[in-house]
Scaffold this motif. Structure first.
Motif, PDB file in Angstrom:
ATOM      1  N   ARG A 139       0.778  -1.056  -0.402  1.00  0.00           N
ATOM      2  CA  ARG A 139      -0.090   0.072  -0.185  1.00  0.00           C
ATOM      3  C   ARG A 139       0.351   1.101   0.416  1.00  0.00           C
ATOM      4  O   ARG A 139       0.831   1.756  -0.744  1.00  0.00           O
ATOM      5  CB  ARG A 139      -1.023   0.432   1.129  1.00  0.00           C
ATOM      6  N   THR A 140       2.184   1.123   0.714  1.00  0.00           N
ATOM      7  CA  THR A 140       2.673   2.544   0.805  1.00  0.00           C
ATOM      8  C   THR A 140       3.710   3.023  -0.369  1.00  0.00           C
ATOM      9  O   THR A 140       3.828   3.696  -0.634  1.00  0.00           O
ATOM     10  CB  THR A 140       3.728   2.180   1.788  1.00  0.00           C
ATOM     11  N   LEU A 141       4.159   1.319  -1.109  1.00  0.00           N
ATOM     12  CA  LEU A 141       4.242   1.854  -2.374  1.00  0.00           C
ATOM     13  C   LEU A 141       3.855   1.764  -3.672  1.00  0.00           C
ATOM     14  O   LEU A 141       4.113   3.199  -3.895  1.00  0.00           O
ATOM     15  CB  LEU A 141       4.891  -0.110  -2.788  1.00  0.00           C
ATOM     16  N   VAL A 142       2.149   1.840  -3.769  1.00  0.00           N
ATOM     17  CA  VAL A 142       1.662   2.207  -4.160  1.00  0.00           C
ATOM     18  C   VAL A 142       1.159   3.733  -3.999  1.00  0.00           C
ATOM     19  O   VAL A 142       1.101   4.884  -5.078  1.00  0.00           O
ATOM     20  CB  VAL A 142      -0.048   1.595  -3.777  1.00  0.00           C
ATOM     21  N   ASN A 143       0.963   4.264  -2.363  1.00  0.00           N
ATOM     22  CA  ASN A 143       1.021   5.732  -2.249  1.00  0.00           C
ATOM     23  C   ASN A 143       2.171   6.502  -3.172  1.00  0.00           C
ATOM     24  O   ASN A 143       1.952   7.791  -2.647  1.00  0.00           O
ATOM     25  CB  ASN A 143       0.614   5.608  -1.542  1.00  0.00           C
ATOM     26  N   GLU A 144       3.383   5.602  -2.854  1.00  0.00           N
ATOM     27  CA  GLU A 144       4.601   6.511  -2.802  1.00  0.00           C
ATOM     28  C   GLU A 144       5.067   6.852  -4.465  1.00  0.00           C
ATOM     29  O   GLU A 144       6.072   6.816  -4.748  1.00  0.00           O
ATOM     30  CB  GLU A 144       5.842   6.025  -1.835  1.00  0.00           C
ATOM     31  N   ALA A 145       4.302   6.314  -5.431  1.00  0.00           N
ATOM     32  CA  ALA A 145       4.158   5.921  -7.046  1.00  0.00           C
ATOM     33  C   ALA A 145       4.149   7.006  -7.260  1.00  0.00           C
ATOM     34  O   ALA A 145       5.123   7.056  -8.331  1.00  0.00           O
ATOM     35  CB  ALA A 145       3.731   4.812  -7.419  1.00  0.00           C
ATOM     36  N   GLY A 146       4.108   8.341  -7.112  1.00  0.00           N
ATOM     37  CA  GLY A 146       3.760   9.645  -7.379  1.00  0.00           C
ATOM     38  C   GLY A 146       2.916   9.356  -8.602  1.00  0.00           C
ATOM     39  O   GLY A 146       1.952   8.830  -8.962  1.00  0.00           O
ATOM     40  N   SER A 147       3.845   9.998 -10.032  1.00  0.00           N
ATOM     41  CA  SER A 147       2.695  10.835 -11.301  1.00  0.00           C
ATOM     42  C   SER A 147       3.001   9.096 -12.268  1.00  0.00           C
ATOM     43  O   SER A 147       2.392   9.135 -12.768  1.00  0.00           O
ATOM     44  CB  SER A 147       3.588  11.577 -12.219  1.00  0.00           C
TER      45      SER A 147
END
Length: 431
Positions: free
Chosen positions: A175-183
């Protein structure tokens, strides 16, 4: 070496420092690689990525060959620097060589190359893999021997390589990885991915249509009333019950009525022949489990029941899919929205509105662990069914009861806290 000219020794020392920088940067670059990006690049055919991936599959051997090469070069460089210093300054040159070489190696062979490798791991690691791979093969006996002693020491310390943490991402890490994926990932896609991860936390009870809102056919009504309900229905599947919704007889798909519409007389027995047996769902079933269950049973609608077998409502495949992608159909039966914004910043909210729907629409954090609707939240907080219009405070949100009917809060005016006003989305609606 004592007879070698000083220019040659200085040149050799410079070459050794460059090689030391290579091994230092290679170690940091390899360890800093994003393993998931690396695997993706390796699958797409990137040769440097494939070599780096193979080396990282045996991290002990990779670190072994890097450290063997780095330590050998640093020791050799120290010996050469000592020879140069003794020639230039005599016995005092040993101390001078130690200080100067330490500074030079620290700056040019350690800190600088490792910093560059940490900032640009792929640019350093992929070219280095072309050198480290054949070097590992050439020094394999030495690397194997060093790793053997290392493994024995680790066993004495009761440490095993299998004790290392797995590279698999947990649900929260993903979930953190998805949210931190940016643009890299569009916002809409992020919301869908996070919604899929959250399916485990949401149960059927959270998304079902409550029994008092269920539209169904009562077999105790006359056939003309039933047919009028069928013609006026905005739903394709209707539960069929007898007398009470707890006495579910089946599920009628309105498409099946085309088989008998040409007949002059239609009776209840003919309708029951078109019904499919009811499919029951425990209220505590997580959505990700129910999604699979719908797929296995080849069903699109289920009757939600509690531990006593009483009907609580209905849940559909569409309800679960909307938890992932948001609303993609229009509720034609609804004549007005559940959440009506007012000019003064407050909201008139229907008492039957789900708290999760309110939180989604307005970006609030009202508690969802207990009651599922605004009416339930009000009555649980007050610990009584309000008989008159009252006002209460729930987590900084002021709720003013506006209408009560049949022991149920029909409407309430909600005053959000200042922090909620600052964080709420501009558009009111369910995503």
């Amino acid at each position: 070496m004592n007879e070698a000219p000083l220019p040659a020794l200085f040149t050799l020392l410079a070459v050794l420092i460059v090689l030391s920088a290579f091994f230092s940067s290679s170690e940091t670059g390899m360890m800093s690689l994003n393993r998931y990006r690396l695997k993706h690049m390796a699958k797409t055919g990137h040769r440097g990525a494939r070599l780096a991936d193979r080396l990282l599959q045996r991290t002990d051997q990779l670190i072994g060959v890097i450290l063997i090469g780095n330590n050998f070069i640093n020791i050799l460089a120290s010996a050469i620097a000592t020879v140069i210093a003794i020639r230039l300054y005599g016995d005092a040159g040993i101390a001078i060589a130690t200080v100067l070489l330490t500074v030079v190696i620290l700056i040019f062979a350690e800190v600088t190359p490792k910093t560059l490798a940490a900032l640009f791991p792929e640019r350093i690691a992929f070219p280095a893999a072309y050198v480290l791979r054949p070097l590992l093969k050439a020094l394999y006996p030495v690397v194997w021997l060093v790793n053997l002693f290392t493994t024995l020491i680790l066993r004495l310390l009761r440490v095993s390589a299998q004790d290392a943490s797995s590279e698999h991402l947990s649900r929260e890490e993903l979930r953190t990885l998805v949210n931190e994926a940016g643009s890299l990932i569009p916002r809409r896609h992020k919301d869908m991915l996070v919604s899929i991860l959250d399916l485990e936390k949401v149960t059927v009870n959270d998304i079902m249509v409550p029994r008092n809102e269920v539209v169904g056919l009562d077999l105790e009504d006359d056939i003309d009333t039933i047919l009028r309900q069928v013609k006026a229905s905005q739903h394709t599947r209707l539960p069929v019950f007898k007398g009470d919704i707890n006495n579910i007889q089946g599920i009628l798909h309105l498409r099946n009525l085309t088989r008998i519409v040409h007949q002059e007389s239609i009776n209840k027995a003919m309708l029951m022949q078109l019904c499919r047996e009811p499919y029951f769902i425990p209220e505590s079933t997580p959505l990700h489990t129910q999604l699979i269950n719908f797929q296995k049973a080849r069903r699109r609608i289920g009757i939600v029941v509690d531990e006593y077998g009483d009907v609580l409502g209905i849940a559909t495949l569409e309800d679960i899919l909307e938890e992932i992608v948001g609303d993609f159909t229009t509720d034609y039966a609804a004549t007005s929205p559940d959440i009506i914004p007012q000019d003064d910043g407050t909201y008139i909210i229907d008492g039957s509105a789900h708290i999760r729907t309110i939180n989604k629409a307005l970006g609030w954090t009202l508690p969802t662990e207990g009651p599922k609707t605004l009416n339930g939240l009000i009555t649980e907080t007050l610990e009584i069914i309000p008989e008159t219009n009252v006002c209460l405070l729930v987590q900084g949100v002021r709720i003013e009861v506006l209408q009560i009917k049949d022991n149920v809060v029909k409407a309430a005016c909600v005053h959000p806290s200042p922090t909620m006003i600052a964080s709420q989305p501009r558009r009111v609606g369910v995503e």
